[in-house]
Design an enzyme around this catalytic site. Structure first.
Site, PDB file in Angstrom:
ATOM      1  N   HIS A 170       0.389  -1.107  -0.090  1.00 32.34           N
ATOM      2  CA  HIS A 170       0.113  -0.325   0.311  1.00 32.34           C
ATOM      3  C   HIS A 170       0.802   1.341  -0.456  1.00 32.34           C
ATOM      4  O   HIS A 170       2.026   1.652   0.796  1.00 32.34           O
ATOM      5  CB  HIS A 170      -0.433  -0.144   1.022  1.00 32.34           C
ATOM      6  N   ASP A 222      -8.207  -4.968   0.352  1.00 27.74           N
ATOM      7  CA  ASP A 222      -8.508  -6.667  -1.027  1.00 27.74           C
ATOM      8  C   ASP A 222      -7.993  -7.361  -0.180  1.00 27.74           C
ATOM      9  O   ASP A 222      -8.552  -8.638  -1.697  1.00 27.74           O
ATOM     10  CB  ASP A 222      -7.780  -5.885  -1.940  1.00 27.74           C
TER      11      ASP A 222
HETATM   12  N1  CMC Z   1       3.947  -7.147  -4.561  1.00 22.49           N
HETATM   13  C1  CMC Z   1       5.423  -7.593  -5.373  1.00 22.49           C
HETATM   14  N2  CMC Z   1       5.576  -6.240  -5.132  1.00 22.49           N
HETATM   15  C2  CMC Z   1       5.677  -5.294  -5.032  1.00 22.49           C
HETATM   16  C3  CMC Z   1       4.019  -4.867  -4.356  1.00 22.49           C
HETATM   17  C4  CMC Z   1       3.728  -6.010  -4.731  1.00 22.49           C
HETATM   18  N3  CMC Z   1       2.041  -5.770  -4.573  1.00 22.49           N
HETATM   19  N4  CMC Z   1       3.969  -3.509  -4.004  1.00 22.49           N
HETATM   20  C5  CMC Z   1       4.847  -3.466  -4.292  1.00 22.49           C
HETATM   21  N5  CMC Z   1       5.788  -4.390  -4.229  1.00 22.49           N
HETATM   22  C6  CMC Z   1       6.721  -3.125  -4.335  1.00 22.49           C
HETATM   23  C7  CMC Z   1       7.287  -2.620  -5.335  1.00 22.49           C
HETATM   24  O1  CMC Z   1       8.378  -3.536  -6.536  1.00 22.49           O
HETATM   25  C8  CMC Z   1       8.766  -1.872  -5.057  1.00 22.49           C
HETATM   26  O2  CMC Z   1      10.154  -2.672  -5.086  1.00 22.49           O
HETATM   27  P1  CMC Z   1      11.553  -1.815  -5.040  1.00 22.49           P
HETATM   28  O3  CMC Z   1      11.663  -0.487  -4.194  1.00 22.49           O
HETATM   29  O4  CMC Z   1      12.535  -3.322  -5.005  1.00 22.49           O
HETATM   30  O5  CMC Z   1      11.493  -1.520  -6.501  1.00 22.49           O
HETATM   31  C9  CMC Z   1       8.106  -1.312  -3.542  1.00 22.49           C
HETATM   32  O6  CMC Z   1       7.770  -2.485  -3.514  1.00 22.49           O
HETATM   33  C10 CMC Z   1       7.456  -0.426  -3.563  1.00 22.49           C
HETATM   34  O7  CMC Z   1       6.776  -0.622  -4.000  1.00 22.49           O
HETATM   35  P2  CMC Z   1       6.125   0.804  -5.258  1.00 22.49           P
HETATM   36  O8  CMC Z   1       5.549   0.297  -6.225  1.00 22.49           O
HETATM   37  O9  CMC Z   1       7.083   2.155  -4.994  1.00 22.49           O
HETATM   38  O10 CMC Z   1       4.766   1.222  -4.453  1.00 22.49           O
HETATM   39  P3  CMC Z   1       3.411   1.840  -3.882  1.00 22.49           P
HETATM   40  O11 CMC Z   1       3.174   2.744  -3.032  1.00 22.49           O
HETATM   41  O12 CMC Z   1       3.517   3.354  -5.544  1.00 22.49           O
HETATM   42  O13 CMC Z   1       2.551   0.759  -4.169  1.00 22.49           O
HETATM   43  C11 CMC Z   1       0.560  -0.684  -4.655  1.00 22.49           C
HETATM   44  C12 CMC Z   1       0.934   0.962  -4.062  1.00 22.49           C
HETATM   45  C13 CMC Z   1      -0.429  -0.404  -4.079  1.00 22.49           C
HETATM   46  C14 CMC Z   1       0.095  -0.155  -6.024  1.00 22.49           C
HETATM   47  C15 CMC Z   1       1.326  -1.431  -4.911  1.00 22.49           C
HETATM   48  O14 CMC Z   1       1.979  -1.679  -3.250  1.00 22.49           O
HETATM   49  C16 CMC Z   1       0.879  -2.464  -5.332  1.00 22.49           C
HETATM   50  O15 CMC Z   1       0.701  -2.721  -6.919  1.00 22.49           O
HETATM   51  N6  CMC Z   1       0.036  -3.351  -4.910  1.00 22.49           N
HETATM   52  C17 CMC Z   1      -0.519  -4.515  -5.625  1.00 22.49           C
HETATM   53  C18 CMC Z   1      -2.339  -4.831  -5.697  1.00 22.49           C
HETATM   54  C19 CMC Z   1      -3.112  -3.801  -4.829  1.00 22.49           C
HETATM   55  O16 CMC Z   1      -3.460  -4.690  -4.162  1.00 22.49           O
HETATM   56  N7  CMC Z   1      -4.146  -2.724  -4.927  1.00 22.49           N
HETATM   57  C20 CMC Z   1      -4.558  -2.068  -4.122  1.00 22.49           C
HETATM   58  C21 CMC Z   1      -4.036  -1.168  -2.534  1.00 22.49           C
HETATM   59  S1  CMC Z   1      -5.345  -1.141  -1.963  1.00 22.49           S
HETATM   60  C22 CMC Z   1      -6.624  -0.562  -1.787  1.00 22.49           C
HETATM   61  C23 CMC Z   1      -6.653   0.570  -2.416  1.00 22.49           C
HETATM   62  O17 CMC Z   1      -6.589   1.320  -1.557  1.00 22.49           O
HETATM   63  O18 CMC Z   1      -7.072   0.878  -3.279  1.00 22.49           O
END
Ligand code: CMC
Length: 434
Positions: free
Chosen positions: A311, A368
């Site tokens: 998240h 989720d």
């Molecule tokens: N699986 C694998 N790696 C992950 C995941 C994941 N679900 N989420 C984050 N990471 C890794 C990402 O690759 C990055 O690694 P590195 O530092 O080595 O590059 C690190 O963790 C930080 O991630 P980020 O992409 O910079 O984080 P963000 O804040 O931009 O993304 C997110 C947040 C929710 C989009 C992401 O965690 C994700 O895609 N999760 C899966 C989709 C999901 O479950 N979404 C629902 C969110 S909660 C409901 C809502 O509020 O809508």
């Protein structure tokens, strides 16, 4: 509590040695913010923050998240307490008006919402224009956008009464619109709302009743639905809420803004994640395969991510996910469902939470991760999951939209950019182009 101004933050231009002071603003709780509103006029520079990871876009008194501690408060109340003791319409009142209603206020609010649940009969024609296999979120975008062509008397955003009528209409009609999208997709007749049922009971009735049979609402499912709606009601300045605010900042009417919010919510990184979690669990199939999916999620050359994990704000267990997991057990037990996907999900969580990659990055299950399993047990197909999220989040969207319109400092949202395209060049006539 209003904001205060505690300190200044200095910025030094290394090239010229010039120093600029910017105010630091404190809210009632949480990190202070550097007020950069005069940065461009003072320095000729913009800030650069793709994804807004360090940017506060507005002042808000609705929802507070402490992502490190895993705390979520609506108007100061913990989400766990609201989910346990309150009702969705009480939480809607809280978000709209700032305080929990007393008995009389609650009864009037429930009455007013209940008497706005019917749709203009002509709106039903819109559904017939969609293919039967249309994704229900596509139908939601279209039908909610069309509301502004039916309710002209509540589109004047400068009239406080019209704003409130639009808010009530949206909260009340969204379940009816969602249930009709579902009924249309399975070829069953639409059910009109029943005013003697509660908000969540009526929603289940409109979704699952058929004219040929008596429908008894299961109280455990009605409670689970109400809780699910509470858990998704608002979540600060997430992508869809920011979309609603940005759309609304131009003066667009609230129905159009909600359609924009629905579009933003649909993506798998946001509201579409619950559908994606279930698809992922189905694809994994057996706990022996979890290892290879965890490996895929860690592979930087593979776009796959573990859906329902991670998240932007929570770097701890999402408090909504804890309540959701408990609700999941209650619903499955009541229905006598022994879904191997729940066991698979719990095993997934265990393996991922012991893995260095997930520990280092503070990746915990989010709201989720378990919601899809409850919804599946309740009888929803996976493409309806995000629709339910939209029904709940409508409350947050409209409360945030209203707060924005009533904020005297509100301006049209207009970010700038770091331009990296060609600099000015002379026009080349077509015959001279290579
Ligand atoms: N699986 C694998 N790696 C992950 C995941 C994941 N679900 N989420 C984050 N990471 C890794 C990402 O690759 C990055 O690694 P590195 O530092 O080595 O590059 C690190 O963790 C930080 O991630 P980020 O992409 O910079 O984080 P963000 O804040 O931009 O993304 C997110 C947040 C929710 C989009 C992401 O965690 C994700 O895609 N999760 C899966 C989709 C999901 O479950 N979404 C629902 C969110 S909660 C409901 C809502 O509020 O809508």
């Amino acid at each position: 509590m209003s904001k205060t101004n505690s300190a200044t933050f200095s910025l030094i231009n290394d090239a010229t040695g010039e120093k600029f002071a910017m105010p630091v603003l404190d809210g009632s709780v949480g990190p202070s913010v550097i007020d950069v509103r005069r940065l461009y006029t003072q320095t000729g520079h913009f800030t650069y923050d793709p994804g807004y990871t360090s940017t506060g876009s507005c002042e808000s008194a609705l929802t507070y998240i402490d992502g490190d501690a895993g705390v979520l408060l609506h108007r100061g109340y913990r989400i766990e307490d609201l989910a346990e003791q309150s009702s969705f319409l009480e939480v809607a009142y809280l978000l709209l008006y700032g305080d929990l209603p007393n008995g009389g206020e609650r009864d009037k609010f429930v009455h007013d919402i209940t008497y706005h649940t019917m749709l203009h009969e002509q709106l039903i024609n819109f559904y017939r224009g969609f293919r039967r296999d249309a994704h229900p979120m596509a139908i939601m975008c279209g039908v909610v956008g069309a509301l502004s062509s039916f309710y002209h008397d509540s589109t004047d955003i400068n009239d406080p009464h019209a704003r409130m009528v639009a808010s009530y209409r949206l909260i009340a009609k969204m379940p009816t619109i969602a249930a009709m999208a579902y009924k249309y997709s399975i070829g069953q007749p639409f059910n009109y709302p029943q005013n003697d049922l509660s908000f969540s009971e009526n929603f289940l009735y409109m979704l699952f009743a058929v004219p040929a049979e008596q429908y008894e609402v299961n109280p455990v499912l009605a409670k689970a639905m109400d809780r699910l709606l509470i858990l998704h009601a608002d979540h600060e300045q997430n992508a869809s809420t920011s979309t609603v605010r940005l759309a609304g900042s131009s003066g667009a009417n609230p129905f159009a803004c909600m359609a924009a919010g629905i579009a933003s919510l649909w993506g798998p990184a946001h509201g579409g994640a619950n559908e994606a979690v279930l698809n992922m669990l189905n694809e994994v199939g057996h706990k022996d395969n979890i290892g290879s999916y965890v490996k895929k999620a860690k592979d930087k050359d593979d776009p796959f991510r573990l859906m329902g994990f991670g998240h932007r704000v929570y770097k701890n267990y999402d408090p909504r996910a804890k309540v959701m997991m408990q609700s999941c057990h209650e619903v499955l037990e009541d229905l006598g469902v022994d879904d191997p996907l729940l066991e698979l999900a719990m095993e997934f969580e265990k393996i991922a939470r012991e893995d260095e990659y997930f520990i280092e990055r503070n990746l915990y299950p989010n709201v989720d991760f378990y919601s899809g399993i409850i919804l599946k047990a309740m009888g929803f197909p996976s493409d309806m999951f995000t629709v339910l999220f939209a029904v709940a989040r409508t409350v947050g969207w409209i409360a945030q939209w209203k707060e924005m319109i009533e904020d005297p400092t509100q301006k049209i949202g207009r970010p700038r950019q770091l331009y990296t395209g060609p600099t000015e060049r002379p026009y080349v006539p077509i015959n001279n182009r290579k």
